[in-house]
Write an enzyme that holds these catalytic residues in place. Structure first.
Site, PDB file in Angstrom:
ATOM      1  N   GLY A   1       0.806  -1.124  -0.022  1.00  0.00           N
ATOM      2  CA  GLY A   1       0.038  -0.026   0.217  1.00  0.00           C
ATOM      3  C   GLY A   1       0.788   1.213   0.111  1.00  0.00           C
ATOM      4  N   PRO A   2       0.381   2.457  -0.233  1.00  0.00           N
ATOM      5  CA  PRO A   2       0.933   3.480  -0.077  1.00  0.00           C
ATOM      6  C   PRO A   2       1.452   3.967   0.997  1.00  0.00           C
ATOM      7  CG  PRO A   2      -1.468   4.003  -0.562  1.00  0.00           C
ATOM      8  CD  PRO A   2      -1.115   2.560  -0.357  1.00  0.00           C
ATOM      9  N   PRO A   3       2.485   4.964   1.224  1.00  0.00           N
ATOM     10  CA  PRO A   3       3.112   5.290   2.212  1.00  0.00           C
ATOM     11  C   PRO A   3       2.218   6.021   3.303  1.00  0.00           C
ATOM     12  CG  PRO A   3       4.528   6.108   0.654  1.00  0.00           C
ATOM     13  CD  PRO A   3       2.980   5.683  -0.041  1.00  0.00           C
ATOM     14  N   GLY A   4       2.403   5.489   4.563  1.00  0.00           N
ATOM     15  CA  GLY A   4       1.503   6.332   5.693  1.00  0.00           C
ATOM     16  C   GLY A   4       0.182   5.581   5.927  1.00  0.00           C
ATOM     17  N   VAL A   5      -0.081   4.524   5.458  1.00  0.00           N
ATOM     18  CA  VAL A   5      -1.423   3.890   5.839  1.00  0.00           C
ATOM     19  C   VAL A   5      -1.333   3.184   6.918  1.00  0.00           C
ATOM     20  CG1 VAL A   5      -2.061   4.102   3.268  1.00  0.00           C
ATOM     21  CG2 VAL A   5      -1.111   2.095   3.932  1.00  0.00           C
ATOM     22  N   GLY A   6      -0.306   2.899   7.670  1.00  0.00           N
ATOM     23  CA  GLY A   6      -0.143   1.885   8.720  1.00  0.00           C
ATOM     24  C   GLY A   6       0.416   0.450   8.668  1.00  0.00           C
ATOM     25  N   LYS A   7       1.046   0.365   7.394  1.00  0.00           N
ATOM     26  CA  LYS A   7       1.625  -0.867   7.261  1.00  0.00           C
ATOM     27  C   LYS A   7       2.514  -1.633   8.394  1.00  0.00           C
ATOM     28  CE  LYS A   7       3.295  -0.027   3.340  1.00  0.00           C
ATOM     29  NZ  LYS A   7       2.929   1.426   3.288  1.00  0.00           N
ATOM     30  N   THR A   8       3.411  -0.685   8.839  1.00  0.00           N
ATOM     31  CA  THR A   8       4.497  -1.056   9.638  1.00  0.00           C
ATOM     32  C   THR A   8       3.808  -1.202  11.237  1.00  0.00           C
ATOM     33  OG1 THR A   8       6.108  -0.311   8.321  1.00  0.00           O
ATOM     34  CG2 THR A   8       6.808  -0.723  10.662  1.00  0.00           C
TER      35      THR A   8
ATOM     36  N   SER B   1      -7.459   3.458 -18.108  1.00  0.00           N
ATOM     37  CA  SER B   1      -8.677   3.625 -17.753  1.00  0.00           C
ATOM     38  C   SER B   1      -9.333   4.803 -18.277  1.00  0.00           C
ATOM     39  CB  SER B   1      -8.586   3.657 -16.173  1.00  0.00           C
ATOM     40  OG  SER B   1      -7.927   4.849 -15.606  1.00  0.00           O
TER      41      SER B   1
ATOM     42  N   LYS C   1     -11.325   6.314  -6.603  1.00  0.00           N
ATOM     43  CA  LYS C   1     -11.894   6.723  -7.878  1.00  0.00           C
ATOM     44  C   LYS C   1     -13.306   7.430  -7.383  1.00  0.00           C
ATOM     45  CE  LYS C   1      -9.426   4.548 -11.667  1.00  0.00           C
ATOM     46  NZ  LYS C   1      -9.517   3.929 -12.809  1.00  0.00           N
TER      47      LYS C   1
END
EC number: 3.4.21.53
Length: 774
Positions: free
Chosen positions: A350-357, A675, A718
């Site tokens: 996922g993109p940076p800053g979404v809480g993965k770590t 798209s 979107k």
């Protein structure tokens, strides 16, 4: 017979026939000579220079006798030098120099070997073997493997060359041997050198004996004192009453480990006992023993299997992120039914800053396990994962085992962060080393180069994180369960800011929890106009800035107890002019202007597409910094419109009379992807027919030449962009209908979503009749 070869002068080394040697080459002429020989697959003439310090020797500054050699391998090093592996073939002499611009080139004549008679040759060979073996055993300057190798050589010419190449002689002495024409003469010179060296070695041995006999009284006392201390250690009566070796033995007995690991550590301990205390090897062996004893071979966290409790912990620590939470709860549910379950290998993308770590830490907490983390960003050395072999100076275990040693249990939650940021160079590929770590079928016997023992990683709960799958090799992706994490919606960010980020910043900046209050409108303004990201890191920084501004305002006005209530209109007072704006729906229906939906790493955006017609000869112009895929999509849309000219009531040859310009605004931002296909086709149809497009409608979908509408990605982002931009109606590919269940209800309920499978349906929904502009 003479022949021309490239020449490379050597410093302080003489190459003999049958000798394989690595050379590090830095001089430009020498590098060119090597590359020429490698490219033309010819031999190179290697000859020693008279003065090693000379940078560019001429014909008079090198010996005339050298060796024709084969270039076996070339490797260019990062500092610009070349590492070459060469093998000597035949002796030769320089006849003349041949001019060449890039390197030295000479005409040489091969030296003919002059052999003695058969009986004399046998006698020479026996004496040479005998003298060489005596020298090797007495001087101890030549390894046993060299002696064994020489004993298997039957060719006397090769034997003389190999022995001379291994003797510790100066370059000048070796050159003298090389230049002797007859084999008998070379062997006689070698025997003379060997006998001289044997005499010197015998003299050295006698001197050493005399020196030892003349040790001073103080040295003898020191020696005896050390011996007494060693004897005390042997009987377990050291300075602290317990000998270090005994202490290690007790630790080994108490340590739970596999039988093969116990056998290895006991063997190393036995080796350690016989080593001098000040030996460098002692430190190496002791470090190895400590590594084995420091690893958690069988110690495990007890953990907890209460699914409801785990769910409560995950929800308390993180808002959203339903997919990873669901997968963890499923694992706990299965583990409660299965006695022994291998740890899964998940990959959060996922993109940076979404809480993965950060959710990895919450997962460890919810499961009652220890947490280990290893950042792989910028890692380029395979040995960082697998460790260095013990033969290297300063060798140690790889980062995986060091992390296991630090965490102290065999079943932690192990986060491998930024797995897509690894790179490769001449030291190996770390991603390839991870294939074994992240394979459930292999990691039960992970073999670290330093440890050189199988270590069980099968109980570890591995979680990797990445921003994109593009940097992860396919075999590595195949070993992991990929869980995609999309960016947060605006509503999600508002909730996260109110529940987590603002209270955290209030505490960090010395406020009470009710000192600062942001109205819902103010929080939405902060989220929408002061950040543009998929995660919430930037949002936290903006809230921290707001807290600092309020703290300064309190201090300057002397009102430390003042409560701040910040509304939507007062946000710019603290944060300045809004930094970002989002696209909004057009205010009226226009011809040749349609709204598409795009997805980026920071979320969804509205994409305006414009088309104008000009008198011309059918030229199609595409602008707006469009990528290759998007340009091809525009070409496909144009071809489809041409194929439907009759249905759209266009003249069959319309494309021969007009030039068409397709433009996507915000030209500084690169755009790509398929798209926008149906949006471009709709805009083209509108411009050519003169029918306006509904301004409150947006669309997304890939188009084929036959007019089929294909599915797209980033659906939630979107639709969120459409809702935010005051769009009321959205056209989506029919095949994306099954994905709508993953879209939050509050987004779906705010939009009139129509599913389409063909471009004809799109045109029917999007185009108005002529003159019906609203």
């Amino acid at each position: 017979m003479t022949k021309i070869y490239p020449l490379m002068p050597l410093r302080d080394i003489v190459i003999f026939p049958h000798m394989v040697a690595p050379l590090v080459v830095g001089r430009e002429k020498s590098i060119r000579a090597l590359e020429d020989a490698m490219e033309k697959k010819t031999e190179i003439f290697l000859v020693t220079q008279l003065e090693p310090t000379c940078e560019d020797p001429n014909e008079g500054e090198i010996y005339q006798c050298g060796t024709l050699s084969t270039v076996m391998q070339l490797l260019r090093l990062p500092d610009g030098t070349i590492k070459a592996l060469v093998e000597g073939q035949r002796r030769a002499r320089i006849v003349s120099r041949v001019p060449h611009e890039e390197f030295m080139q000479v005409e040489v004549e091969e030296c003919t070997e002059v052999l003695p008679g058969q009986d004399e040759l046998i006698a020479y060979e026996r004496e040479l073997r005998k003298a060489f073996q005596q020298f090797a055993h007495l001087g101890k300057k030549i390894g046993e493997e060299v002696v064994v190798s020489c004993s298997s050589i039957e060719d006397p010419v090769k034997l003389a060359n190999v022995i001379c190449s291994h003797l510790p002689l100066s370059s000048k002495e070796k050159q003298e041997v090389l230049e002797v024409e007859t084999l008998g003469g070379r062997i006689e010179l070698l025997l003379e050198i060997l006998f001289r060296e044997l005499q010197l070695a015998e003299v050295e041995r006698k001197i050493n004996i005399k020196v030892k006999q003349k040790l001073s009284r103080a040295q003898r006392d020191y020696y005896l004192g050390e011996k007494i201390r060693e004897m005390q250690k042997e009987i377990g009566q050291g300075e602290d009453g317990v000998d270090e070796m005994t202490e290690l033995e007790n630790i080994i007995k108490a340590k739970k480990m596999p039988a093969y690991a116990r056998a290895r550590v006991q063997k190393e301990l036995k080796k350690l006992r016989g080593m001098p205390a000040m030996s460098a090897e002692t430190t190496v062996v002791r470090s190895y023993i400590d590594t084995i004893l420091g690893l958690p071979w069988k110690k495990r966290s007890k953990g907890q299997l209460n699914v409801l409790k785990a769910e409560g912990i995950l929800n308390k620590d993180h808002y959203g992120l339903e997919k990873p939470k669901e997968r963890i709860l499923e694992f706990l549910a299965v583990q409660s039914q299965v006695a022994k379950l291998k740890g899964p290998i998940l990959c959060f993308v996922g993109p940076p800053g979404v809480g993965k770590t950060s959710i990895c830490q919450s997962i460890a907490k919810s499961m009652g396990r220890e947490f280990a983390r290893l950042s792989l960003g910028g890692l380029r050395d395979e040995a960082e994962i697998r460790g260095h072999r013990r033969t290297y100076v300063g060798a140690m275990a790889g980062k995986v085992l060091r992390a296991m040693q630090k965490v102290g249990v065999a079943n932690p939650v192990f986060c491998l962060d930024e797995i897509d940021k690894m790179s490769t160079d001449f030291r190996g590929d770390p991603a390839a080393a991870l294939l074994e770590v992240l394979d459930p079928e292999q990691n039960s016997s992970f073999n670290d180069h330093y440890l050189d023992l199988d270590y069980d990683l099968s109980q570890v709960f591995f979680i990797t994180t990445a921003n994109s799958l593009e940097g992860i090799p396919i075999p590595l992706q195949d070993r992991m369960e990929i869980i995609q994490l999309s960016g947060y919606t605006e509503e999600d960010k508002q909730v996260i800011a109110e529940k987590y980020l603002l209270p955290k910043q209030l505490k960090a900046n010395g406020f009470q929890k009710d000192d600062i209050f942001l109205s819902p409108g103010a929080m939405l303004t902060v989220v929408r106009h002061y950040t543009r990201e998929a995660g919430v890191r930037g949002l936290e920084r903006v809230l921290a800035s707001l807290c600092r501004k309020v703290a300064r305002d309190r201090l300057q006005k002397g009102k430390k107890s003042k409560k701040y209530r910040i509304g939507e209109k007062s946000v710019p007072t603290y944060l300045g002019t809004p930094k970002y704006r989002y696209g909004l729906a057009e205010e009226r229906d226009e011809v040749g202007l349609a709204t598409g939906l795009a997805w980026t790493q920071v979320g969804g955006v509205l994409l305006q597409i414009e088309v104008i017609l000009m008198p011309g000869k059918g030229k199609l112009t595409l602008t707006g910094q469009l990528g290759d895929v998007m340009q091809e999509s525009a070409q496909a849309a144009y071809s489809y419109i041409r194929s439907r000219a009759k249905e759209l009531k266009l003249e069959p040859d319309f494309y021969e009379k007009v030039d068409i310009h397709v433009h996507v605004p915000e030209g500084a931002i690169p755009k790509d992807g398929p798209s926008a296909g149906i949006t471009i086709a709709t805009t083209l149809a509108s411009a050519l027919t003169g029918r306006p497009i509904r301004h409150e409608l947006a669309m997304t979908g890939e188009i084929t030449l036959r007019g089929r509408v294909l599915p797209i990605g980033g659906l939630t982002e979107k639709l969120l962009a459409a809702k935010r931009g005051n769009i009321t109606k959205v056209l989506l590919p029919e095949e994306n209908g099954r994905d709508l269940k993953d879209v939050p209800a509050k987004i779906k309920n705010a939009l009139d979503i129509k599913l389409v499978s063909h471009m004809d349906q799109v045109l029917e929904q999007a185009l108005l009749s002529k003159g019906k502009n609203k």
